[in-house]
Write an enzyme that holds these catalytic residues in place. Sequence first.
Site, mmCIF file in Angstrom:
data_model
loop_
_atom_site.group_PDB
_atom_site.id
_atom_site.type_symbol
_atom_site.label_atom_id
_atom_site.label_comp_id
_atom_site.label_asym_id
_atom_site.label_seq_id
_atom_site.Cartn_x
_atom_site.Cartn_y
_atom_site.Cartn_z
ATOM 1 N N TYR A 1 0.665 -1.200 -0.153
ATOM 2 C CA TYR A 1 -0.041 0.116 -0.062
ATOM 3 C C TYR A 1 0.817 1.237 0.000
ATOM 4 O O TYR A 1 0.386 2.388 0.467
ATOM 5 C CB TYR A 1 -0.996 -0.082 1.326
ATOM 6 C CG TYR A 1 -1.750 -1.334 1.223
ATOM 7 C CD1 TYR A 1 -2.483 -1.638 0.101
ATOM 8 C CD2 TYR A 1 -1.844 -2.127 2.282
ATOM 9 C CE1 TYR A 1 -3.293 -2.847 0.187
ATOM 10 C CE2 TYR A 1 -2.474 -3.069 2.492
ATOM 11 C CZ TYR A 1 -3.377 -3.474 1.440
ATOM 12 O OH TYR A 1 -4.150 -4.846 1.667
ATOM 13 N N SER B 1 -2.887 -6.358 8.147
ATOM 14 C CA SER B 1 -3.471 -6.798 7.228
ATOM 15 C C SER B 1 -2.785 -7.462 6.436
ATOM 16 O O SER B 1 -2.224 -8.529 6.572
ATOM 17 C CB SER B 1 -4.453 -5.558 6.282
ATOM 18 O OG SER B 1 -5.117 -6.251 5.668
ATOM 19 N N TYR B 2 -2.490 -7.269 5.068
ATOM 20 C CA TYR B 2 -1.832 -7.955 4.052
ATOM 21 C C TYR B 2 -0.130 -7.820 4.614
ATOM 22 O O TYR B 2 0.564 -8.865 4.441
ATOM 23 C CB TYR B 2 -1.768 -7.217 2.684
ATOM 24 C CG TYR B 2 -1.143 -8.242 1.631
ATOM 25 C CD1 TYR B 2 -1.928 -9.105 0.861
ATOM 26 C CD2 TYR B 2 0.160 -8.049 1.329
ATOM 27 C CE1 TYR B 2 -1.524 -9.616 -0.096
ATOM 28 C CE2 TYR B 2 0.776 -8.755 0.373
ATOM 29 C CZ TYR B 2 0.166 -9.703 -0.497
ATOM 30 O OH TYR B 2 0.575 -10.452 -1.489
ATOM 31 N N TRP C 1 -11.484 -4.006 -1.629
ATOM 32 C CA TRP C 1 -10.140 -4.160 -1.554
ATOM 33 C C TRP C 1 -9.336 -3.996 -3.155
ATOM 34 O O TRP C 1 -8.560 -3.466 -3.369
ATOM 35 C CB TRP C 1 -9.735 -5.395 -0.766
ATOM 36 C CG TRP C 1 -8.249 -5.711 -0.651
ATOM 37 C CD1 TRP C 1 -7.276 -4.985 -0.299
ATOM 38 C CD2 TRP C 1 -7.654 -6.960 -0.938
ATOM 39 N NE1 TRP C 1 -6.084 -5.418 -0.097
ATOM 40 C CE2 TRP C 1 -6.210 -6.889 -0.474
ATOM 41 C CE3 TRP C 1 -8.150 -8.488 -1.264
ATOM 42 C CZ2 TRP C 1 -5.386 -8.071 -0.796
ATOM 43 C CZ3 TRP C 1 -7.239 -9.389 -1.175
ATOM 44 C CH2 TRP C 1 -6.101 -9.168 -0.984
ATOM 45 N N ASP D 1 -12.857 -6.558 13.628
ATOM 46 C CA ASP D 1 -11.725 -6.774 12.643
ATOM 47 C C ASP D 1 -12.472 -7.898 11.674
ATOM 48 O O ASP D 1 -12.888 -8.844 12.223
ATOM 49 C CB ASP D 1 -10.424 -6.943 12.812
ATOM 50 C CG ASP D 1 -9.600 -7.238 11.801
ATOM 51 O OD1 ASP D 1 -9.584 -6.448 10.677
ATOM 52 O OD2 ASP D 1 -8.527 -8.150 11.840
ATOM 53 N N HIS E 1 -11.090 -2.870 11.431
ATOM 54 C CA HIS E 1 -9.604 -2.926 10.862
ATOM 55 C C HIS E 1 -8.962 -1.882 10.453
ATOM 56 O O HIS E 1 -7.648 -1.782 10.756
ATOM 57 C CB HIS E 1 -10.210 -3.503 9.224
ATOM 58 C CG HIS E 1 -8.868 -4.240 8.478
ATOM 59 N ND1 HIS E 1 -8.206 -5.126 9.049
ATOM 60 C CD2 HIS E 1 -8.279 -3.647 7.406
ATOM 61 C CE1 HIS E 1 -7.317 -5.577 8.180
ATOM 62 N NE2 HIS E 1 -7.567 -4.637 7.363
#
Length: 556
Positions: free
Chosen positions: A45, A115-116, A163, A249, A281
């Site tokens: 990101y 997250s990722y 997303w 989340d 989240h």
Amino acid sequence: MMDFGGVAVEYDVPVPMRDGTILRADIYSPSDREGLPVLLQRTPYNKRFAQSGVYLHPAWYARRGYIVAVQDVRGRFASDGVFEPYRHEASDGADTVVWASGLGGGSRVAMYGFSYAGMCQLAAASERPPGLAALAVAMAGSDFYEGWTYRGGAFQLAFVLSWVLQALAPADAMKAGDAARARRLQQLASTLPHGYGRPLKDWLAEEDLPSYLRDWIANDEPTAYWRELAPWLGKVPDVPCLHIGGWYDVFIGGTIENYVRAATHSAASADQSLLVGPWQHVPWASFNGSVFHGPAGDNIVNRLQCDWFDRFLRDSAPAEPLPKVRYFRMGRNDWLEDESWPPKQAAMRELFLHSDGAANSVSGDGRLTPAEPSREPPDLFVYDPSEPVPSLGGKSCCRADVAPVGAFDQREIETRNDVLVYSSDPLEEDLDLAGPVELVLFAASDAAETDWTAKLVDVQPNGRAINICDGIVRARAAAEPGEYVIDLGSTANCFRKGHRVRLEVSSSNFPAYDANDNTGLPLAERNRLTGRLATQAIYHDADRPSRLRFSVGRGA
């Protein structure tokens, strides 16, 4: 030149991977970095942002005596190569850890990110690269099928589409030099507030969508595709790991599963810790949805991460001992500590569904009591996929204007006759839930396939009904009466004296999940707008005792 408070910054530092691909990182460090430990974040990101929506700026960590490296993953922003979600993160992550360990001259490395970027840590750790000393994995799943792309067999529509269309595809098109495609993708993203209602086959007709989204939709069951996509999943990290989650989340189930796995099977099992706040989240804040959880619910992760890193990268004990489990108890708005999850003293309790056959809406006669049912008629409702129950809060992501995330008053939802409502009497004393929640549901449909949804709600004396946790299960042989176990996930909530425990049961929660059209067609061919009506039956009698099961904690 910008002054970062005594922190030196190097941009776009090349990092070679084993196959020759060059990834790039920004490095933040004190002027003399010899012998300093390294904090590494790998993100899709944009490394310049460094996930600063929840974390403090990398310079803040550098001023505390760390070298901080933030890298764009393969194919994203400044890094070369082609971005394929999940596929290269294990090898690229391990290679980057080895590189990072040389930044301070043989330094120990810790990774952080959510997250990722949290999954990138688990991927790198699976290769056991030398120099990796600790992780702080926040809000990451334990599987890319269950709990990430699908839940209970239902497609996580709001999360996956937002997303891909907002965070991934347009930037990839720009990087490929296709500005026109990027603009078309951005236009698609702008239609999401209304576009969720489009059949998935219509979405897939959009030529600009990335191929991996098509693959995820085509593989709507846990096939070998998912195992081959990320074969490192399921390998527990053999390094100390701080697992960070939020009760609202989308990945809270995976966060807890990752912790329990590692605390049980990791070579570093003694050095696993779980932290769960009242957060969604993003952001990690005390104000969540429409509920304020008090000042204790604010983001405490940055300080606690530094305590964690100091312990394993500097061999320095934190000012306060780090508990195995630290979790926020909603309702009382305080933090509790324990030796395990669920809490060591927790015990399972059950409340049984009851009615005289008319539990439809909050005006119905649905009840929750500890007494087992005997002879009671089933509750019936008609599920129309063209008019699904709208999502209002809960564990989704990432477009709040379409599928609001977090804690909200459910009274509007509970006016619908296709929502069955079962409520306890006002509690005579506090009821302290801490642990997993599930619904054992006996149900049948006249459709070949349908969904069953469940939502746990805390009803205040003034009638305000706040969602606590929820779940869904896709019933692929719904025409046969059966027993279904719906996982609502884990939570920690004190239902205060005078409150009611409430359960909502229905067949849709849209667009958090795709609305089942009741046809049984492959996911890409369904159309909720032209699907068939389904008559649904929920049973609660002596032979089919539908019941809510939950874990009761230690109380005040």
